[in-house]
Design a protein around this motif. Sequence first.
Motif, PDB file in Angstrom:
ATOM      1  N   ARG A 133      67.389  38.227  16.338  1.00  0.00           N
ATOM      2  CA  ARG A 133      66.296  37.310  16.658  1.00  0.00           C
ATOM      3  C   ARG A 133      65.163  37.960  17.451  1.00  0.00           C
ATOM      4  N   SER A 134      65.124  39.278  17.532  1.00  0.00           N
ATOM      5  CA  SER A 134      64.109  39.929  18.364  1.00  0.00           C
ATOM      6  C   SER A 134      62.696  39.553  17.933  1.00  0.00           C
ATOM      7  N   MET A 135      62.384  39.758  16.656  1.00  0.00           N
ATOM      8  CA  MET A 135      61.045  39.425  16.180  1.00  0.00           C
ATOM      9  C   MET A 135      60.868  37.920  16.050  1.00  0.00           C
ATOM     10  N   TYR A 136      61.936  37.223  15.652  1.00  0.00           N
ATOM     11  CA  TYR A 136      61.856  35.777  15.471  1.00  0.00           C
ATOM     12  C   TYR A 136      61.542  35.074  16.791  1.00  0.00           C
ATOM     13  N   LEU A 137      62.187  35.502  17.880  1.00  0.00           N
ATOM     14  CA  LEU A 137      61.936  34.893  19.186  1.00  0.00           C
ATOM     15  C   LEU A 137      60.813  35.605  19.936  1.00  0.00           C
ATOM     16  N   GLY A 138      61.017  36.898  20.185  1.00  0.00           N
ATOM     17  CA  GLY A 138      60.031  37.653  20.955  1.00  0.00           C
ATOM     18  C   GLY A 138      58.689  37.734  20.267  1.00  0.00           C
ATOM     19  N   ILE A 187      57.275  41.486   6.786  1.00  0.00           N
ATOM     20  CA  ILE A 187      57.628  42.696   7.526  1.00  0.00           C
ATOM     21  C   ILE A 187      56.477  43.087   8.449  1.00  0.00           C
ATOM     22  N   ILE A 188      56.743  43.113   9.745  1.00  0.00           N
ATOM     23  CA  ILE A 188      55.725  43.475  10.729  1.00  0.00           C
ATOM     24  C   ILE A 188      55.671  44.986  10.925  1.00  0.00           C
ATOM     25  N   ASN A 189      56.841  45.609  11.023  1.00  0.00           N
ATOM     26  CA  ASN A 189      56.929  47.055  11.253  1.00  0.00           C
ATOM     27  C   ASN A 189      57.877  47.661  10.217  1.00  0.00           C
ATOM     28  N   PRO A 190      57.349  48.170   9.096  1.00  0.00           N
ATOM     29  CA  PRO A 190      58.208  48.692   8.023  1.00  0.00           C
ATOM     30  C   PRO A 190      59.160  49.792   8.488  1.00  0.00           C
ATOM     31  N   GLY A 228      65.342  37.799  10.789  1.00  0.00           N
ATOM     32  CA  GLY A 228      66.036  38.920  11.417  1.00  0.00           C
ATOM     33  C   GLY A 228      66.429  39.969  10.395  1.00  0.00           C
ATOM     34  N   ILE A 229      66.679  41.192  10.886  1.00  0.00           N
ATOM     35  CA  ILE A 229      67.119  42.267   9.993  1.00  0.00           C
ATOM     36  C   ILE A 229      68.185  43.141  10.647  1.00  0.00           C
TER      37      ILE A 229
END
Length: 240
Positions: free
Chosen positions: A7-12, A127-130, A197-198
């Motif tokens: 959840r890093s990108m999803y939350l942060g 995708i924010i950071n490939p 998430g990934i």
Amino acid sequence: MGTYGSRSMYLGGHAILKACERIKEKALLAASHLLEARVEDIEFKEGKFFVKGVPTKTLTLKEIAQELSFMKKLPSNVEPGLEATAFYEPTSTTFPFGTHIALVEVDRETGMVSIKKYVAVDDCGKIINPLMVEGQIHGGVAQGLAQALYEELIYDNNGQVLNSTLMDYFVPTALEVPNMILDNTVTPSPTPLGVKGIGEAGTIVSTPTIANAVADALSLLGKKVNTLPLKPETVWKALR
């Protein structure tokens, strides 16, 4: 609560988005005073603020931040500083998905398993950071591979762990991790950023992918194996 559950990108990421929106609002207010125009007439593009229709007279975000620090040209009702704090509470859960395929070779004489090819196609939304996404998949597959072929805690009859150090607890090195063919599909999540998430994707799917590839290879000989890790000894016994 941390960033468990990929959840890093999803939350942060969404908290950062909200904070950036607040910073932009404050910067627009400051720019309207400095450029002597209404807030609704100020545009922000490519890191610069300008009045609509007058793109030659601009202020950079750096210049706005400096003015908000020194407060020499801004009215007293504008709060100093260009910073913001934001919190994001998710209202739903996102679900990444994908498909992984492994081509393995099993040595009949030794039981050694070799991964000849590994293909992974994942969908983590926008995708924010490939490069980060690729690294997460690489690391996840390496962990899943370890569970499938190497990692195991061994106990004696008294419950004492016998392989408690990396001298005898086997994990794969760069030599054992195969080159991977990676690709992705993009199905945005119903969130402002469209992300999912990934971090766990590679870890979750790679263990059964490799284990099932080995099971499929053994099935050609009418043999079965249903225990992990698939150490050479385990596979060798299954072949006998």
